[in-house]
Design an enzyme around this catalytic site. Structure first.
Site, PDB file in Angstrom:
ATOM      1  N   SER A  50      88.278  20.024 -53.718  1.00  0.00           N
ATOM      2  CA  SER A  50      87.831  20.881 -54.590  1.00  0.00           C
ATOM      3  C   SER A  50      89.293  22.044 -54.795  1.00  0.00           C
ATOM      4  O   SER A  50      89.768  20.882 -54.981  1.00  0.00           O
ATOM      5  CB  SER A  50      87.371  22.850 -53.534  1.00  0.00           C
ATOM      6  OG  SER A  50      87.569  23.495 -53.713  1.00  0.00           O
ATOM      7  N   ARG A 300      82.316  16.181 -57.389  1.00  0.00           N
ATOM      8  CA  ARG A 300      81.357  16.879 -56.672  1.00  0.00           C
ATOM      9  C   ARG A 300      80.957  17.381 -57.209  1.00  0.00           C
ATOM     10  O   ARG A 300      80.933  18.877 -57.999  1.00  0.00           O
ATOM     11  CB  ARG A 300      82.199  17.483 -55.580  1.00  0.00           C
ATOM     12  CG  ARG A 300      81.683  17.520 -54.234  1.00  0.00           C
ATOM     13  CD  ARG A 300      80.827  16.577 -53.421  1.00  0.00           C
ATOM     14  NE  ARG A 300      80.415  16.674 -52.096  1.00  0.00           N
ATOM     15  CZ  ARG A 300      78.977  17.455 -52.359  1.00  0.00           C
ATOM     16  NH1 ARG A 300      77.771  17.356 -53.103  1.00  0.00           N
ATOM     17  NH2 ARG A 300      77.819  17.493 -50.757  1.00  0.00           N
ATOM     18  N   THR A 336      84.630  28.973 -50.886  1.00  0.00           N
ATOM     19  CA  THR A 336      85.460  28.576 -48.819  1.00  0.00           C
ATOM     20  C   THR A 336      85.535  30.031 -49.058  1.00  0.00           C
ATOM     21  O   THR A 336      85.212  30.026 -47.707  1.00  0.00           O
ATOM     22  CB  THR A 336      86.748  28.059 -49.512  1.00  0.00           C
ATOM     23  OG1 THR A 336      87.183  27.088 -50.172  1.00  0.00           O
ATOM     24  CG2 THR A 336      87.903  28.504 -48.109  1.00  0.00           C
ATOM     25  N   CYS A 491      77.214   9.723 -64.228  1.00  0.00           N
ATOM     26  CA  CYS A 491      77.823   9.695 -63.308  1.00  0.00           C
ATOM     27  C   CYS A 491      79.490   9.348 -63.786  1.00  0.00           C
ATOM     28  O   CYS A 491      79.635   9.257 -64.305  1.00  0.00           O
ATOM     29  CB  CYS A 491      77.212   8.454 -62.489  1.00  0.00           C
ATOM     30  SG  CYS A 491      77.974   7.823 -61.308  1.00  0.00           S
ATOM     31  N   CYS A 514      80.053   4.446 -55.135  1.00  0.00           N
ATOM     32  CA  CYS A 514      79.565   6.206 -55.054  1.00  0.00           C
ATOM     33  C   CYS A 514      80.493   7.074 -54.390  1.00  0.00           C
ATOM     34  O   CYS A 514      80.928   6.809 -53.936  1.00  0.00           O
ATOM     35  CB  CYS A 514      78.134   6.078 -54.825  1.00  0.00           C
ATOM     36  SG  CYS A 514      77.583   7.801 -54.743  1.00  0.00           S
ATOM     37  N   CYS A 517      79.100  12.481 -54.739  1.00  0.00           N
ATOM     38  CA  CYS A 517      79.172  13.979 -56.152  1.00  0.00           C
ATOM     39  C   CYS A 517      77.827  14.309 -56.080  1.00  0.00           C
ATOM     40  O   CYS A 517      77.391  15.574 -56.271  1.00  0.00           O
ATOM     41  CB  CYS A 517      79.426  13.565 -57.379  1.00  0.00           C
ATOM     42  SG  CYS A 517      78.558  12.927 -58.297  1.00  0.00           S
ATOM     43  N   CYS A 520      73.890  13.063 -60.328  1.00  0.00           N
ATOM     44  CA  CYS A 520      72.370  11.835 -60.047  1.00  0.00           C
ATOM     45  C   CYS A 520      70.713  12.688 -59.611  1.00  0.00           C
ATOM     46  O   CYS A 520      69.861  12.844 -60.363  1.00  0.00           O
ATOM     47  CB  CYS A 520      72.243  10.576 -59.867  1.00  0.00           C
ATOM     48  SG  CYS A 520      72.260  10.664 -57.937  1.00  0.00           S
TER      49      CYS A 520
END
Length: 545
Positions: A50, A300, A336, A491, A514, A517, A520
């Site tokens: 974050s 992410r 958050t 991606c 990978c 995130c 896809c």
């Protein structure tokens, strides 16, 4: 293994739920009340990514003495700067008086959310929550009446062929009276639950963004601890995309820099990773980062549909919390405090149900507690923020949001809906503009593979791919001619490639790269890719992110 409550996901929402459950049990002298939490990352915080500037409202309620307990909130936000980038060289700093009130950060803190999560995990351990990092929840277990009774963790030591390796260890059945799903954005089990129980039947389609972040150490003379910068416009405006960037001056001369791209974008040639790279060439950003050292990288998805896209939160035997449901406040660019509060409210409702000797029913009190909480007010006031930007564009949407957030305090007497699904927004490749992205120089501009390397991403080799194609022919037969196969561009980790040889084009999946995130799973125009959890402990291991 049986527990009173099982929690899937060790982020802010899941940990807050675990802490609140044990607090309630201890206060009531119910020491035998058992809470189990499973987390797919190798450690708590390993997969947490974050910005982050956080509002402490939920933390103040959950752990009032967090300062005395050493919570890693060390840098108060002291100044906000918001910019509109008009081109590759132009920047206009907006006056404070026209910045929506929701984007002012006085009283908030610049943090590494990964470190906050690690600290929350310590608090949960001290309250005797049973913690299982490195265990991925692979499937949902149901009772005969269709209610959720728990989850099955993934098998370990399975070869790509499906055969058991010498290291094979079967998954565990973790059973509970109630299960809290807190997997984060586009959780693969949450996705199934939403479909099975039609939890999104009466809500707008969910909307997502991809957030890409780099952590930098910059020369001391270029660092202004406590300053919070946000901006929008260029470079996304070149492709007609929406989103925005941030740059936060944290402690130790470190700078958190990143870009959020709305996954409702239409240009199939737009690459979020490359947009982040060319953004650094703008003089405003370059003058801060140049001469510094890039420390880490990650990406992410975030759930950003807000109030209008919230699914039903409850179903027999369980609930959704945090980004699994989508409590992020897009007007504040913060999720958050909302995720933590949702976990706390769910914990309070479920604890009451267990004490009343109920199990596996639908805990409707969670929804009632939500509707009577400040979290509901926080979400409701921001309900138009993202739809206004999507439907009106950056300038008109921004003006609308200024009026609603600053002049009307979130009480606009109308609600804007955005009913178009993100994956359905791509235009045909033969009509699209192709951006000219800068070549990597290893100083400011980098490539995907070197970026994945510093995310510490690793998966056990020789395991089944966790990226599943419903129809293996679709990428080449449909997505390539219509959309130039956008997976190779959206991606952020170089997982997907189209390789051409004498036999023709082939779709290659480099699952080892990978970073989890989930882009896809969200953006594929044919909805042909499904992300499932790989072997526990795999994926990124973000330091200080």
């Amino acid at each position: 293994m049986e527990f009173d409550v099982l929690i899937v996901g060790g982020g802010p929402a899941g940990l807050s739920a675990a802490i609140r459950l044990r607090q309630l049990a201890i206060e009531a002298g119910n020491e035998n009340f058992t809470v189990c939490l499973v987390e797919k990352g190798s450690e708590f915080g390993a997969h947490t990514l974050s910005g982050a500037v956080i509002e402490t409202r939920a933390l103040d309620e959950l752990i009032p003495d967090w300062k005395e307990k050493g919570a890693p909130l060390n840098v108060p936000a002291i100044e906000d700067r918001v910019y509109m980038l008009g081109s590759a060289t132009k920047a206009t700093k907006l006056m404070d008086s026209i910045i929506p009130e929701s984007m002012h950060n006085k009283g908030n803190y610049i943090v590494s959310l990964g470190n906050v999560v690690r600290w929350l995990a310590q608090q949960a351990e001290e309250l005797e929550v049973m913690m299982f990092p490195g265990f991925a929840a692979a499937d949902i277990l149901y009772n005969d009446d269709g209610s959720v009774k728990g989850i099955l963790t993934g098998d370990m030591g399975v070869a790509a062929s499906g055969d058991a390796k010498a290291s094979f260890e079967a998954g565990y059945e973790l059973l509970a009276k109630y299960t809290i799903f807190a997997e984060g954005s586009r959780g693969h089990l949450g996705k199934r639950l939403i479909s099975r129980f039609s939890l999104d039947k009466y809500s707008d389609p969910q909307h997502y963004g991809i957030g890409l972040k780099e952590l930098w150490e910059v020369p001391p003379e270029q660092h202004e601890q406590g300053v919070v910068m946000h901006g929008s416009g260029w470079p996304l405006s070149d492709t007609g995309s929406t989103g925005g960037w941030w740059l936060y001056f944290d402690e130790n001369n470190q700078v958190s820099f990143g870009l959020i791209v709305d996954l409702s974008y239409s240009n199939p040639y737009m690459s979020p990773f490359d947009e982040l790279q060319r953004l650094k060439l703008h003089p405003l950003i370059r003058n801060i980062l140049e001469g510094g050292k890039r420390l880490s990288y990650g990406a992410r998805a975030l759930t950003k549909g807000g109030f209008n896209s919230l699914p039903r939160l409850t179903f027999p035997g369980g609930v959704l919390v945090g980004d699994e449901a989508g409590f992020l406040n897009p007007a504040k660019i913060k999720g958050t405090h909302t995720s933590m509060k949702s976990g706390m409210l769910a914990a309070e409702a479920i604890y009451e149900a267990v004490v009343a000797e109920r199990q596996h029913d639908e805990v409707l009190d969670y929804t009632l507690k939500y509707k009577h909480s400040w979290l509901y007010e926080d979400n409701h006031a921001a309900r138009n923020f993202a739809p206004a930007i999507h439907r009106m564009g950056t300038w008109m949407g921004g003006a609308f949001n200024f009026i609603e957030q600053t002049l009307l305090a979130g009480k606009m007497p109308l609600t804007i809906h955005d009913n178009q699904k993100d994956y359905a927004q791509l235009e045909r490749a033969d009509h699209a503009y192709q951006p000219d992205y800068p070549k990597p120089d290893g100083k400011l501009v980098f490539d995907k593979l070197s970026s994945v390397f510093i995310s510490n991403t690793n998966h056990t080799e020789d395991q089944p791919s966790h990226l599943k194609l419903t129809d293996p022919t679709v990428p080449i037969s449909i997505n390539l001619p219509l959309y130039a196969e956008p997976a190779r561009l959206y991606c952020p980790a170089g997982v997907y490639e189209v390789v051409k040889d004498a036999e023709g084009a082939k779709f290659v999946i480099n699952a080892q790269n990978c970073v989890h995130c989930k882009t896809c799973d969200i953006k594929d125009p044919s909805q042909n890719i499904t992300w499932v959890a790989p072997e526990g402990g795999g994926g990124p291991n973000y330091p200080n992110m």
